[in-house]
Design an enzyme around this catalytic site. Structure first.
Site, PDB file in Angstrom:
ATOM      1  N   ALA A 213      24.650  28.260  -5.695  1.00 15.64           N
ATOM      2  CA  ALA A 213      25.987  28.153  -5.113  1.00 15.64           C
ATOM      3  C   ALA A 213      26.646  26.817  -5.437  1.00 15.64           C
ATOM      4  O   ALA A 213      27.204  26.153  -4.575  1.00 15.64           O
ATOM      5  CB  ALA A 213      25.942  28.382  -3.602  1.00 15.64           C
ATOM      6  N   ASP A 268      15.078  27.883   3.472  1.00 14.29           N
ATOM      7  CA  ASP A 268      16.281  28.700   3.636  1.00 14.29           C
ATOM      8  C   ASP A 268      15.900  30.022   4.282  1.00 14.29           C
ATOM      9  O   ASP A 268      16.452  31.081   3.971  1.00 14.29           O
ATOM     10  CB  ASP A 268      16.973  28.922   2.290  1.00 14.29           C
ATOM     11  CG  ASP A 268      18.433  29.354   2.434  1.00 14.29           C
ATOM     12  OD1 ASP A 268      19.028  29.116   3.504  1.00 14.29           O
ATOM     13  OD2 ASP A 268      18.973  29.951   1.478  1.00 14.29           O
ATOM     14  N   LEU A 301      22.042  37.302  -3.131  1.00 19.75           N
ATOM     15  CA  LEU A 301      20.956  36.694  -2.382  1.00 19.75           C
ATOM     16  C   LEU A 301      21.477  36.159  -1.053  1.00 19.75           C
ATOM     17  O   LEU A 301      22.547  35.538  -0.993  1.00 19.75           O
ATOM     18  CB  LEU A 301      20.317  35.556  -3.180  1.00 19.75           C
ATOM     19  CG  LEU A 301      19.436  35.953  -4.366  1.00 19.75           C
ATOM     20  CD1 LEU A 301      19.042  34.723  -5.176  1.00 19.75           C
ATOM     21  CD2 LEU A 301      18.190  36.693  -3.899  1.00 19.75           C
ATOM     22  N   GLY A 303      19.763  34.016   1.699  1.00 23.48           N
ATOM     23  CA  GLY A 303      18.614  33.291   2.227  1.00 23.48           C
ATOM     24  C   GLY A 303      17.345  33.686   1.486  1.00 23.48           C
ATOM     25  O   GLY A 303      17.383  34.365   0.455  1.00 23.48           O
TER      26      GLY A 303
END
EC number: 3.5.1.25
Length: 367
Positions: A213, A268, A301, A303
């Site tokens: 990201a 995460d 996706l 986490g």
């Protein structure tokens, strides 16, 4: 004096072989050579893990249960995998839910919930272009009221980490927040290299889940990834599950020069850690658990289905120096904290809060 010998002992900096923890009344006195003939644990003794990005666990998603009870259940689930301390992480949500998250963590800390050492707000002040699984309807620019809320929240919590993007937060706001003690982390951004470097100059000390990201490394446009790797004073969390980051990319990141900052492991983690659930909801959207992946129904996706021992095994498969790998799960993240509570290291004269990993790298309980 009670001695606990092990094949290897990691104290947060040094990896000792053939040594023992010398304990008295639960307090570490020293790390000493193991006496001849001593029973030796065949795995690793080390500080408990420190995880700065935990969205859920034990079947609970923090966004769906922003209460002290929910925070405690998440921490309990991760304690069963060796995590001694964590930052419950709220993914981009409404202002009301964000306020509830601060209240929940403040209450959990006041009640002495084991392992809860603060809060990580991952959003909502991010970039729409790099939203990932964050709900685009909830992403927004930071306002004066938002800044005032954070400045008040950091006074209530031992640690407050906030992931921001320069598309939604000005450098002036970043500087004020960092000066107040907020641990700022850059993430979910499409910013250019120079912009990222300016953010680091304004007090941003970290990057959230490196490579994921964010703008990528290019030969003429180094992007945020290039800025993080080129900034020796900036730390970065990384999701080492073999899915979020290719092993070759992870090896390149590990080779980047750093000073007192470094890469550190984050899970995460989502609700499946410590549970058997196969799906859950995030902001009203289904998240599916399949083959070690957590994804929205469109395949994005959402986490990770990961715990710290598993992340360490992934690092081991890369051939990374053992001491450095262990540091990435303990001392490296603890160094970022405003209040570290002695985490990430085994210190003579302090209570011994060590854990055991067996010879295969699985969590084997507390010492």
């Amino acid at each position: 004096m009670h001695l606990i010998a092990a094949r290897e002992i990691f104290d947060g900096e040094t990896l000792w072989h053939g040594h023992a923890l010398a304990l008295e009344g639960g307090v570490l006195q020293a790390i000493v050579p193991a006496p001849e003939g001593a029973e030796v644990f065949g795995g690793t003794l080390m500080p408990g893990f420190v995880d700065l990005q935990v969205n859920g666990g034990g079947g609970v998603l923090f966004n769906e249960d922003t209460t002290a009870r929910g925070v405690t259940r998440i921490a309990q689930a991760h304690a069963t995998t060796g995590t001694a301390a964590l930052l419950p992480t709220l993914i981009t949500d409404t202002p009301d839910r964000t306020r509830a998250a601060v209240d929940a963590v403040a209450q959990a800390v006041a009640e002495g919930a084991p392992g809860v050492i603060g809060l990580h707000l991952e959003g909502p002040h991010l970039s729409m272009a790099r939203k990932g699984a964050h709900d685009p309807a909830l992403i927004r620019a930071m306002t004066d009221a938002d800044e005032a809320f954070l400045l008040e929240a950091v006074q209530r919590l031992p640690n407050l980490m906030v992931t921001v993007a320069p598309e939604s937060v000005s450098l002036e706001r970043m500087h004020r927040l960092a000066a107040s003690g907020v641990i700022l982390s850059l993430g979910h951004t499409d910013c250019e290299y120079d912009t990222a470097m300016a953010c680091f100059g304004a007090g941003v000390r970290c990057a959230t889940h490196l490579f994921n990201a964010m703008s990528q490394l290019g030969n003429r446009a180094p992007g945020m990834v290039g800025a993080v790797l080129d900034a020796p004073q900036v730390s970065a969390g990384v999701i080492a599950d073999g899915i979020h980051v290719h092993p070759a990319a992870l090896r390149l990141a590990l080779a980047a020069p750093k000073t007192d900052a470094s890469l550190f492991l984050v899970t995460d983690a989502m609700p499946p850690v410590g549970s058997e659930i196969t799906e859950f909801t995030l902001n009203g959207r289904r998240v599916l658990r399949r083959d070690g992946r957590l994804t929205l129904e469109d395949g994005t996706l959402a986490g990770a289905d990961l715990d710290m021992p598993q992340a360490l095994r992934v690092l081991g498969s890369l051939g990374l120096d053992r001491a450095r790998a262990l540091e990435m799960a303990t001392r490296a993240p603890a160094r970022l904290l405003r209040q570290d509570f002695g985490l990430g290291r085994l210190t003579p004269g302090k209570p011994c809060r060590a854990i055991r990993l067996d010879a295969r790298g699985r969590y084997a309980g507390p010492v």
